[in-house]
Design a protein around this motif. Structure first.
Motif, short mmCIF file in Angstrom:
data_model
loop_
_atom_site.label_atom_id
_atom_site.label_comp_id
_atom_site.label_asym_id
_atom_site.label_seq_id
_atom_site.Cartn_x
_atom_site.Cartn_y
_atom_site.Cartn_z
N GLU A 1 35.20 123.71 13.27
CA GLU A 1 35.91 124.39 12.19
C GLU A 1 36.13 125.85 12.54
O GLU A 1 35.22 126.51 13.06
CB GLU A 1 35.12 124.33 10.87
CG GLU A 1 35.21 123.01 10.14
CD GLU A 1 34.61 123.09 8.74
OE1 GLU A 1 34.77 122.11 7.99
OE2 GLU A 1 34.00 124.12 8.41
N ILE B 1 37.02 129.43 10.78
CA ILE B 1 36.98 130.06 9.47
C ILE B 1 37.74 131.39 9.55
O ILE B 1 37.42 132.23 10.40
CB ILE B 1 35.53 130.31 9.00
CG1 ILE B 1 34.64 129.09 9.27
CG2 ILE B 1 35.52 130.71 7.53
CD1 ILE B 1 35.06 127.83 8.57
N ARG C 1 30.85 125.94 13.42
CA ARG C 1 31.86 126.77 12.76
C ARG C 1 31.96 128.12 13.47
O ARG C 1 30.94 128.71 13.82
CB ARG C 1 31.49 126.99 11.29
CG ARG C 1 31.46 125.72 10.46
CD ARG C 1 31.15 126.04 9.00
NE ARG C 1 31.24 124.84 8.18
CZ ARG C 1 30.22 124.07 7.85
NH1 ARG C 1 29.00 124.39 8.28
NH2 ARG C 1 30.38 122.99 7.11
N GLU D 1 29.74 131.03 1.06
CA GLU D 1 29.18 130.54 2.33
C GLU D 1 28.25 131.56 2.98
O GLU D 1 28.43 132.77 2.83
CB GLU D 1 30.31 130.22 3.30
CG GLU D 1 31.08 128.96 2.97
CD GLU D 1 32.13 128.69 4.02
OE1 GLU D 1 31.83 127.92 4.94
OE2 GLU D 1 33.23 129.22 3.90
N ALA E 1 33.76 131.92 12.95
CA ALA E 1 34.53 132.88 12.17
C ALA E 1 35.35 133.71 13.14
O ALA E 1 34.81 134.31 14.07
CB ALA E 1 33.60 133.77 11.36
N TYR F 1 37.70 131.31 4.50
CA TYR F 1 36.29 131.57 4.14
C TYR F 1 36.07 131.48 2.64
O TYR F 1 36.85 131.99 1.83
CB TYR F 1 35.90 132.95 4.64
CG TYR F 1 34.52 133.41 4.25
CD1 TYR F 1 33.39 132.75 4.72
CD2 TYR F 1 34.34 134.51 3.41
CE1 TYR F 1 32.12 133.17 4.37
CE2 TYR F 1 33.08 134.94 3.06
CZ TYR F 1 31.97 134.26 3.53
OH TYR F 1 30.71 134.68 3.17
#
Length: 208
Positions: free
Chosen positions: A26, A28, A4, A143, A6, A139
């Motif tokens: 992924e 985010i 993931r 998490e 961000a 988001y």
């Protein structure tokens, strides 16, 4: 474990963005973060006949202290037609223009109110055309950020890409002139190289 990342949401992201997220499963995003001036949230660069041109989406209000998801596009300015005309002028003769342009033209015709929604729709299309099967999502406050690579705030226009660790220019065919122009909008690569775009993105990931 799912990889993931961000990351900030950009307007027609440049090649550094795609090199930075090349191995992600992924992405985010954080719509509740504050809008920052001088960012890629509302601007991108394309290659014109004798210069690099910037396309900027006008937003409502001066220096709005709002979350990104609340930033609204200023349609009192005829920006969409200007951007489409600029893209057409820059890439109308590119090999894959006629295949890809209708995807973007359709999004512009929807008069999307939110810049966040516009950028989300455009990035979704770009990832699809690149053949990068990464998932995009917002988001969740529950998490753990430490479980993802966080590159928010790093890809900014004020710092050259050469000072970061994500993108090493891989030259490809471009219109207008012999000198290669690195790190332009993903539009430049897609229109010029079509299905080969993904492999060029992967080759441009900076080796460590």
């Amino acid at each position: 474990m799912v990889k993931r990342i961000a990351v900030d949401l950009h307007y027609f992201p440049n090649l550094e963005f795609f090199a930075a997220i090349a191995d992600a499963e992924e992405l985010i995003f954080f719509p509740e973060e504050r809008y920052q001036r001088q960012s890629y949230f509302n601007r991108t660069q394309i290659r014109l006949a004798n210069k690099t041109g910037t396309l900027s989406v006008p937003i409502q209000g001066r220096r709005p202290r709002l979350s990104l998801q609340k930033i609204k596009i200023d349609y009192t300015q005829n920006w969409a037609k200007i951007h489409l005309r600029g893209i057409q002028s820059a890439y109308g003769k590119a090999p894959f223009y006629e295949y890809y342009f209708p995807y973007f033209e359709k999004v512009f015709s929807q008069n999307t109110e939110s810049l966040w929604d516009l950028n989300w729709d455009l990035l979704t299309i770009c990832l699809k055309l690149l053949g990068m099967p990464v998932k995009m999502r917002v988001y969740n406050k529950d998490e753990d950020l430490s479980l993802m690579q966080d590159i928010r705030g790093q890809l900014v226009p004020s710092v050259p890409f050469s000072e970061r660790e994500y993108y090493q220019p891989e030259s490809y065919f471009q219109l207008f002139g012999l000198d290669f122009d690195p790190n332009l909008s993903i539009l430049d690569l897609l229109f010029c190289e079509g299905p080969a775009s993904k492999s060029i993105v992967l080759k441009s990931v900076k080796k460590h």
